[in-house]
Enzyme design. Structure first.
Site, PDB file in Angstrom:
ATOM      1  N   GLY A 276      55.356 -31.172 -21.527  1.00 22.44           N
ATOM      2  CA  GLY A 276      55.144 -29.811 -21.226  1.00 22.44           C
ATOM      3  C   GLY A 276      55.891 -28.844 -21.518  1.00 22.44           C
ATOM      4  O   GLY A 276      55.821 -27.751 -21.312  1.00 22.44           O
TER       5      GLY A 276
ATOM      6  N   HIS B 290      47.425 -36.872 -27.338  1.00 19.03           N
ATOM      7  CA  HIS B 290      48.592 -37.767 -27.277  1.00 19.03           C
ATOM      8  C   HIS B 290      48.248 -38.924 -28.343  1.00 19.03           C
ATOM      9  O   HIS B 290      47.276 -39.833 -27.799  1.00 19.03           O
ATOM     10  CB  HIS B 290      49.162 -38.175 -25.964  1.00 19.03           C
ATOM     11  CG  HIS B 290      49.764 -36.805 -25.411  1.00 19.03           C
ATOM     12  ND1 HIS B 290      48.800 -36.112 -24.388  1.00 19.03           N
ATOM     13  CD2 HIS B 290      50.720 -36.002 -25.395  1.00 19.03           C
ATOM     14  CE1 HIS B 290      49.387 -35.009 -24.035  1.00 19.03           C
ATOM     15  NE2 HIS B 290      50.509 -35.058 -24.586  1.00 19.03           N
TER      16      HIS B 290
ATOM     17  N   SER C 235      55.986 -33.404 -25.274  1.00 15.98           N
ATOM     18  CA  SER C 235      55.321 -34.634 -24.867  1.00 15.98           C
ATOM     19  C   SER C 235      55.070 -35.416 -26.174  1.00 15.98           C
ATOM     20  O   SER C 235      55.119 -36.820 -25.926  1.00 15.98           O
ATOM     21  CB  SER C 235      53.937 -34.611 -24.022  1.00 15.98           C
ATOM     22  OG  SER C 235      53.067 -33.743 -25.017  1.00 15.98           O
TER      23      SER C 235
ATOM     24  N   ASN D 246      52.582 -26.541 -26.869  1.00 15.69           N
ATOM     25  CA  ASN D 246      52.207 -26.039 -25.646  1.00 15.69           C
ATOM     26  C   ASN D 246      52.040 -24.599 -25.587  1.00 15.69           C
ATOM     27  O   ASN D 246      51.265 -23.778 -24.740  1.00 15.69           O
ATOM     28  CB  ASN D 246      53.133 -26.512 -24.637  1.00 15.69           C
ATOM     29  CG  ASN D 246      53.051 -28.044 -24.310  1.00 15.69           C
ATOM     30  OD1 ASN D 246      51.958 -28.469 -24.164  1.00 15.69           O
ATOM     31  ND2 ASN D 246      54.187 -28.634 -24.294  1.00 15.69           N
TER      32      ASN D 246
ATOM     33  N   ASP E 270      42.858 -38.320 -23.726  1.00 17.58           N
ATOM     34  CA  ASP E 270      43.031 -37.118 -23.841  1.00 17.58           C
ATOM     35  C   ASP E 270      42.618 -36.332 -24.996  1.00 17.58           C
ATOM     36  O   ASP E 270      42.654 -34.976 -25.003  1.00 17.58           O
ATOM     37  CB  ASP E 270      44.501 -36.567 -23.091  1.00 17.58           C
ATOM     38  CG  ASP E 270      45.619 -36.811 -23.911  1.00 17.58           C
ATOM     39  OD1 ASP E 270      45.243 -37.328 -25.025  1.00 17.58           O
ATOM     40  OD2 ASP E 270      46.600 -36.911 -23.353  1.00 17.58           O
TER      41      ASP E 270
END
Length: 217
Positions: free
Chosen positions: A82, A195, A45, A111, A192
């Site tokens: 992801g 990012h 991402s 991830n 979040d």
């Protein structure tokens, strides 16, 4: 003699008739540009531009810079939000066959780390991607990440060491930490806290460029 003259005259007629077609073929060949060399980005991402417009991510900004400063090059962004190293390893052969890149940028592992996946597994997947890329004749830029300290010193250090060890083993270019220019700036991240926001993307582009640009020469 008349037969010989007739044969020569006929040959000239055939040649004259063929010249326009030959000229058109030559003109088309001259007008066809040399196929662009490709930079293939295999990321998660952070490279897919999560939460951003398509034109705002660091990969899109890099593509714009390459279009302006590196004629004959293009960027293909095959990043998926992801994505894990296992996903990248599963996709690499197809992407190499489809895009025939001259440079492969591998930005994966975050991830894996956030899920606490075994370090040896992540390293093996990245190793496979590097080997496949080099076997296809591409140069490789390995883009590393860092994990938060709450995962424990042994894991976080081992996670970072994976990238440096693989780069040394395969003699590839290495950017140790993608988010280094903004890591300590909370305002550079979306809500979040994972990012980067749009205004931080040019810093990431410039950071990656330090290792990518030499591979385009």
């Amino acid at each position: 003699m008349q037969c010989a003259i007739g044969w020569v005259f006929g040959a000239w007629l055939m040649l004259a008739a063929a010249l326009p077609a030959w000229a058109q073929t030559a003109a088309r060949a001259a007008a066809t540009p040399t196929q662009a060399r490709t930079v293939l980005v295999m990321g998660d991402s952070l490279s897919a531009g999560y939460g951003l417009a398509a034109s705002q991510g660091w990969v899109a900004l890099t593509a714009d810079r390459i279009a302006k400063t590196k004629p004959g090059w293009r960027v293909v962004n095959a990043s998926i939000s992801g994505e894990t190293t296992a996903g990248g390893a599963a996709r690499i052969d197809g992407e190499l066959k489809r895009n025939k890149p001259s440079v492969v940028v591998i930005e994966l592992g975050a991830n894996d780390g956030l899920r606490g996946l075994p370090l040896a597994q992540s390293r093996s997947n990245l190793d496979r991607m590097i080997r496949a890329s080099k076997a296809a004749g591409a140069k490789v830029l390995l883009v590393g990440m860092r994990m938060p300290p709450n995962l424990g010193r042994e894991y976080t250090q081992g996670f970072a060491d994976n990238y440096s060890a693989l780069a040394k083993q395969h003699s590839t270019a290495l950017l140790p930490f993608l988010l280094e220019p903004i890591a300590l700036d909370r305002n550079a991240f979306q809500s979040d806290n994972l990012h980067p926001i749009a205004s931080a993307q040019p810093k990431l582009r410039d950071h990656v460029w330090t290792q990518l640009e030499p591979l385009l020469r």
